[in-house]
Design a protein around this motif. Structure first.
Motif, PDB file in Angstrom:
ATOM      1  N   TYR A 179       0.820  -1.223   0.000  1.00 50.50           N
ATOM      2  CA  TYR A 179       0.000   0.000   0.000  1.00 50.50           C
ATOM      3  C   TYR A 179       0.847   1.263   0.000  1.00 50.50           C
ATOM      4  N   LEU A 180       1.955   1.269   0.732  1.00 54.22           N
ATOM      5  CA  LEU A 180       2.743   2.502   0.818  1.00 54.22           C
ATOM      6  C   LEU A 180       3.572   2.772  -0.433  1.00 54.22           C
ATOM      7  N   PHE A 181       4.096   1.740  -1.077  1.00 53.26           N
ATOM      8  CA  PHE A 181       5.107   1.981  -2.117  1.00 53.26           C
ATOM      9  C   PHE A 181       4.848   1.345  -3.477  1.00 53.26           C
ATOM     10  N   LYS A 182       4.014   0.328  -3.535  1.00 50.78           N
ATOM     11  CA  LYS A 182       3.912  -0.386  -4.803  1.00 50.78           C
ATOM     12  C   LYS A 182       2.584  -0.159  -5.523  1.00 50.78           C
ATOM     13  N   ARG A 183       1.482  -0.130  -4.798  1.00 53.61           N
ATOM     14  CA  ARG A 183       0.161  -0.095  -5.410  1.00 53.61           C
ATOM     15  C   ARG A 183      -0.010   1.119  -6.327  1.00 53.61           C
ATOM     16  N   LYS A 184      -0.401   0.866  -7.565  1.00 50.99           N
ATOM     17  CA  LYS A 184      -0.727   1.943  -8.504  1.00 50.99           C
ATOM     18  C   LYS A 184      -2.045   1.588  -9.171  1.00 50.99           C
ATOM     19  N   ILE A 187      -5.328   5.072 -13.189  1.00 52.56           N
ATOM     20  CA  ILE A 187      -5.322   6.539 -13.158  1.00 52.56           C
ATOM     21  C   ILE A 187      -3.935   7.054 -12.731  1.00 52.56           C
ATOM     22  N   ASP A 188      -3.315   6.400 -11.746  1.00 53.45           N
ATOM     23  CA  ASP A 188      -1.969   6.816 -11.316  1.00 53.45           C
ATOM     24  C   ASP A 188      -1.010   6.792 -12.511  1.00 53.45           C
ATOM     25  N   LEU A 189      -1.093   5.718 -13.308  1.00 52.21           N
ATOM     26  CA  LEU A 189      -0.189   5.604 -14.462  1.00 52.21           C
ATOM     27  C   LEU A 189      -0.507   6.663 -15.517  1.00 52.21           C
ATOM     28  N   LYS A 190      -1.794   6.936 -15.704  1.00 52.79           N
ATOM     29  CA  LYS A 190      -2.169   7.980 -16.674  1.00 52.79           C
ATOM     30  C   LYS A 190      -1.649   9.341 -16.207  1.00 52.79           C
ATOM     31  N   LEU A 191      -1.693   9.576 -14.901  1.00 54.40           N
ATOM     32  CA  LEU A 191      -1.169  10.833 -14.360  1.00 54.40           C
ATOM     33  C   LEU A 191       0.339  10.926 -14.576  1.00 54.40           C
ATOM     34  N   MET A 192       1.033   9.793 -14.413  1.00 53.23           N
ATOM     35  CA  MET A 192       2.482   9.769 -14.674  1.00 53.23           C
ATOM     36  C   MET A 192       2.752  10.159 -16.113  1.00 53.23           C
ATOM     37  N   GLN A 193       1.903   9.600 -17.015  1.00 53.86           N
ATOM     38  CA  GLN A 193       2.041   9.891 -18.442  1.00 53.86           C
ATOM     39  C   GLN A 193       1.874  11.402 -18.690  1.00 53.86           C
ATOM     40  N   GLU A 194       0.863  11.996 -18.016  1.00 55.59           N
ATOM     41  CA  GLU A 194       0.622  13.430 -18.182  1.00 55.59           C
ATOM     42  C   GLU A 194       1.813  14.241 -17.649  1.00 55.59           C
ATOM     43  N   THR A 195       2.359  13.816 -16.510  1.00 57.04           N
ATOM     44  CA  THR A 195       3.481  14.587 -15.938  1.00 57.04           C
ATOM     45  C   THR A 195       4.712  14.470 -16.842  1.00 57.04           C
ATOM     46  N   LEU A 196       4.895  13.327 -17.487  1.00 55.73           N
ATOM     47  CA  LEU A 196       6.042  13.204 -18.401  1.00 55.73           C
ATOM     48  C   LEU A 196       5.829  14.060 -19.649  1.00 55.73           C
ATOM     49  N   LYS A 197       4.563  14.122 -20.109  1.00 53.62           N
ATOM     50  CA  LYS A 197       4.250  14.973 -21.264  1.00 53.62           C
ATOM     51  C   LYS A 197       4.535  16.438 -20.965  1.00 53.62           C
ATOM     52  N   ASN A 198       4.279  16.839 -19.695  1.00 52.10           N
ATOM     53  CA  ASN A 198       4.421  18.252 -19.322  1.00 52.10           C
ATOM     54  C   ASN A 198       5.795  18.595 -18.753  1.00 52.10           C
ATOM     55  N   LEU A 199       6.744  17.690 -18.863  1.00 49.89           N
ATOM     56  CA  LEU A 199       8.059  17.911 -18.265  1.00 49.89           C
ATOM     57  C   LEU A 199       8.828  19.013 -19.005  1.00 49.89           C
ATOM     58  N   GLU A 200       9.334  19.987 -18.222  1.00 44.85           N
ATOM     59  CA  GLU A 200      10.101  21.090 -18.818  1.00 44.85           C
ATOM     60  C   GLU A 200      11.435  21.224 -18.085  1.00 44.85           C
ATOM     61  N   PHE A 201      12.458  21.691 -18.805  1.00 44.26           N
ATOM     62  CA  PHE A 201      13.783  21.858 -18.188  1.00 44.26           C
ATOM     63  C   PHE A 201      14.237  23.311 -18.280  1.00 44.26           C
ATOM     64  N   TYR A 202      14.890  23.775 -17.232  1.00 42.92           N
ATOM     65  CA  TYR A 202      15.397  25.148 -17.191  1.00 42.92           C
ATOM     66  C   TYR A 202      16.819  25.142 -16.664  1.00 42.92           C
ATOM     67  N   MET A 230       5.683  12.007  -8.880  1.00 45.40           N
ATOM     68  CA  MET A 230       6.715  11.924  -9.926  1.00 45.40           C
ATOM     69  C   MET A 230       7.897  12.834  -9.614  1.00 45.40           C
ATOM     70  N   VAL A 231       7.774  13.618  -8.554  1.00 41.64           N
ATOM     71  CA  VAL A 231       8.793  14.637  -8.299  1.00 41.64           C
ATOM     72  C   VAL A 231      10.152  14.011  -7.955  1.00 41.64           C
ATOM     73  N   ASN A 232      10.126  12.865  -7.277  1.00 38.35           N
ATOM     74  CA  ASN A 232      11.400  12.193  -6.977  1.00 38.35           C
ATOM     75  C   ASN A 232      12.060  11.711  -8.266  1.00 38.35           C
ATOM     76  N   THR A 233      11.263  11.083  -9.122  1.00 37.54           N
ATOM     77  CA  THR A 233      11.797  10.539 -10.381  1.00 37.54           C
ATOM     78  C   THR A 233      12.510  11.612 -11.198  1.00 37.54           C
ATOM     79  N   ILE A 234      11.889  12.794 -11.317  1.00 37.41           N
ATOM     80  CA  ILE A 234      12.519  13.823 -12.160  1.00 37.41           C
ATOM     81  C   ILE A 234      13.725  14.457 -11.462  1.00 37.41           C
ATOM     82  N   THR A 235      13.780  14.349 -10.127  1.00 32.26           N
ATOM     83  CA  THR A 235      14.945  14.876  -9.398  1.00 32.26           C
ATOM     84  C   THR A 235      16.137  13.923  -9.539  1.00 32.26           C
ATOM     85  N   TYR A 236      15.847  12.621  -9.623  1.00 26.59           N
ATOM     86  CA  TYR A 236      16.932  11.627  -9.729  1.00 26.59           C
ATOM     87  C   TYR A 236      17.573  11.617 -11.120  1.00 26.59           C
ATOM     88  N   LEU A 237      16.961  12.313 -12.088  1.00 23.00           N
ATOM     89  CA  LEU A 237      17.559  12.409 -13.422  1.00 23.00           C
ATOM     90  C   LEU A 237      19.009  12.841 -13.302  1.00 23.00           C
TER      91      LEU A 237
END
Ligand code: 5GP
Ligand code: MN
Length: 305
Positions: A179-184, A187-202, A230-237
């Motif tokens: 429940y804490l770390f694995k369950r998705k 909708i969670d995956l679709k949201l991940m997809q949206e956040t990757l689509k909206n990813l911007e770099f500065y 998704m904020v951790n994932t994009i920080t670990y880049l």
């Protein structure tokens, strides 16, 4: 105090909820009457922990001898309970945020602790050994969540020792970790997809920002308080230093999450906007249109890079 109310913060996570339920099991075992409050919906992943113990509105005619806030660095984190808490005489704040501003009568604040749950563990075990499985599971959930399952740099030898002691009481780790770390959900995956689509770099890719708009929330019938995670994932880049995720709220603001690899203190960035948090993870709320808010954030982080 015999009648006690415990308050968790908005957009509740495993630490504020585990702190609340942990205090509930501890204090009720001492014969106290305890009500838990949180001004937000509780995510499905935390329902096994929160059970039906939380109230989202003040109980009618409820009177208390003592109010306790858990895992809140300032009063505004209490949401709609802010005024009630602030006007009360006997209050305790139990917290581990670097930016805590000691808003209660008694402030038990230790930013060396991984989590509010670890602080509560230390507090309770000053008096007695823990042997209630519900209490142990509650405190374990907060420690595991705030350390990112023991990978963030707030994880120390002492954190593992405390977690080990709690585990030895028989916590169902497979269930809790699912429940804490694995369950998705889909909708969670679709949201991940949206956040990757909206990813911007500065700033030469050092700042990675993504966002979820009200339009997307409405499309999937989601509330303002969702965690997009998704904020951790994009920080670990490899290329980025600071990761930022933003969720547009229905009041023309954005709820912002900051993470860093460590060279920038994001609690300082969040404080510039009236928010707060820890060196490695912080947050705030900023009013304005998407691109104005993004510019403000990029400028504020760039000053620290
Ligand atoms: P998250 O990004 O997981 O929501 O929050 C990261 C950290 O920043 C947590 O410790 C959280 O309590 C803190 N935080 C998030 N939003 C706010 C805010 O608006 N104000 C303050 N003071 N802290 C926040
Ligand atoms: Mn916490």
């Amino acid at each position: 105090a015999n009648k006690i109310a415990v308050f968790s913060h908005k957009a509740p996570d495993g630490d504020c909820l585990g702190s609340g339920t942990g205090l509930y099991y501890f204090l009720t075992s001492k014969g106290k009457e305890v009500d838990l409050y949180c001004d937000d919906e509780i995510h499905e992943n935390f329902k096994f922990l929160a059970k039906d113990l939380y109230n989202s509105n003040l109980k009618e005619n409820a009177t208390y001898d003592l109010l306790i806030s858990v895992d809140c660095s300032d009063l505004s984190r209490l949401g709609k309970f802010e005024t009630f808490f602030d006007s009360f005489e006997n209050t305790i704040c139990i917290d581990h945020h670097l930016t805590n501003n000691n808003f209660a009568k008694i402030n038990i604040v230790d930013s060396e602790k991984s989590s509010a749950c670890e602080l509560i563990y230390t507090f309770i075990t000053t008096f007695e050994e823990i042997n209630d499985i519900n209490l142990a599971t509650s405190l374990y959930c907060g420690i595991a969540t705030d350390t990112g399952c023991f990978i963030h740099n707030n994880t120390k030898q002492s954190t593992h020792i405390i977690a080990g002691k709690l585990i030895s009481l028989g916590i169902d780790l497979e269930y809790v970790h699912y429940y804490l770390f694995k369950r998705k959900t889909i909708i969670d995956l679709k949201l991940m997809q949206e956040t990757l689509k909206n990813l911007e770099f500065y700033n030469e890719n050092k700042i990675a920002i993504t966002y979820i708009t009200q339009k997307i929330l409405k499309k999937y019938n989601l509330s303002d308080s969702i965690h997009i995670g998704m904020v951790n994932t994009i920080t670990y880049l490899e290329e980025s230093e600071v990761g930022v995720s933003m969720v547009e709220q229905s009041d023309n603001s954005f709820r912002i999450s900051f993470r860093t690899k460590g060279n920038v203190d994001v609690s300082k960035v969040a404080l510039k906007f009236g928010g707060g948090g820890h060196r490695m993870a912080a947050g705030c709320k900023i009013f304005g249109k998407l691109h104005t808010v993004v510019k403000k954030i990029v400028d504020a982080i760039s000053e620290e890079l």
